[in-house]
Design an enzyme around this catalytic site. Structure first.
Site, PDB file in Angstrom:
ATOM      1  N   LYS A   1       0.950  11.894   4.891  1.00  0.00           N
ATOM      2  CA  LYS A   1       1.257  10.925   5.946  1.00  0.00           C
ATOM      3  C   LYS A   1       1.829   9.640   5.364  1.00  0.00           C
ATOM      4  CE  LYS A   1      -1.809   8.164   7.036  1.00  0.00           C
ATOM      5  NZ  LYS A   1      -2.260   6.784   6.716  1.00  0.00           N
TER       6      LYS A   1
ATOM      7  N   LYS B   1       0.836  -1.213   0.000  1.00  0.00           N
ATOM      8  CA  LYS B   1       0.000   0.000   0.000  1.00  0.00           C
ATOM      9  C   LYS B   1       0.866   1.256   0.000  1.00  0.00           C
ATOM     10  CE  LYS B   1      -3.333   2.938   0.284  1.00  0.00           C
ATOM     11  NZ  LYS B   1      -4.298   3.069   1.384  1.00  0.00           N
TER      12      LYS B   1
END
Length: 276
Positions: free
Chosen positions: A228, A160
């Protein structure tokens, strides 16, 4: 994204117990038939399969180990699936804590945006035991169009982060190219038209190019979360001894826009870096 994922589970006939840090965000699910719990612990105690999705590592640690945390409510023999995007190391920490309680765990972050969640067309990237994956598969299939079992705990998170690295760099590159051609006095639409007829075309740019051309950045995947995730990818790279110079440079660009932004913007708002 949790709300549309939950709606699809209800539509498929599953019994759902929910909790949200912002209680009002669960109203639509409650109206559709879900039960509202008072804490993550209460949800875990009521569930044969627990699914979490929160914004960042501190949030998932609070949900699991904070007051009324889910970890103390998980039932022996149950399955816990976390679809947050966090570090592979944290995924392995969660897996170890689950194992101590006789709970099976999958790290299963997703891609596809809120539109994919609404349509039940998310892509799941999954780390964990193959047997646990097979048992959870029917439920995950309600929410996703593709399920990839990628290896042991942490593998889903690793892929991911690599995926979001690619997406962030592609959109950043298009924004940079648009800044170049528009400064040269050429309409950005002309660049996009040529791009879409060439090897430079990609799915994410098909979706994000209109945002950049119109200057409209309603969040599908917020820039703050992409920022992030780039940080998490760089942290992982440091641990592994892998240089990611393009990622480091892109994160600085996203960081500037994040700091200057008023409100929550889609990550395609990286274009604002060149609007200074």
């Amino acid at each position: 994204m949790g709300r549309p994922m939950g709606m699809n589970l209800i539509k498929a006939g599953y019994s759902l117990t929910v909790w949200n840090r912002t209680a009002s965000r669960a109203d639509e699910l409650i109206a559709a038939g879900a039960q509202l719990a008072k804490s993550p612990q209460e949800v875990a105690a009521a569930s044969d399969l627990l699914l979490t999705m929160v914004s960042d590592p501190p949030a998932i640690e609070e949900v699991l180990w904070g007051p009324g945390g889910a970890m103390q409510g998980l039932k022996r023999g149950s399955i816990y699936v976390d679809s947050s995007t966090v570090s592979p190391a944290l995924a392995r920490k969660i897996a170890a804590a689950c194992a101590e309680r006789g709970v099976r765990f999958l790290d299963a972050p997703v891609t596809g945006g809120d539109w994919g969640a609404k349509k039940g067309e998310l892509v799941f990237m999954i780390g964990g035991d193959a047997e646990t994956f097979r048992e959870a598969e029917p439920i995950l299939n309600v929410m996703g169009k593709k399920l990839f079992h990628l290896g042991p705990h942490g593998a889903g998170q690793t892929i991911k982060l690599a995926m979001n690295l690619i997406l962030a760099l592609q959109v950043d590159a298009l924004a940079e190219a648009l800044a170049l051609v528009t400064r040269a006095g050429i309409q950005g639409e002309k660049l996009v038209e040529v791009m879409q007829s060439s090897m430079a075309r990609s799915g994410v740019l098909d979706v994000k190019a209109p945002n950049l051309l119109k200057g409209e950045y309603v969040p599908s995947f917020p820039l703050r979360l992409m920022h992030k995730d780039l940080g998490l990818a760089l942290d992982l790279a440091n641990q592994l001894g892998v240089a990611l110079p393009a990622t480091a440079a892109a994160r600085e660009t996203y960081n500037y826009v994040k700091g200057a932004a008023k409100g929550d913007l889609d990550y395609s708002a990286v274009m604002k870096f060149w609007e200074r």
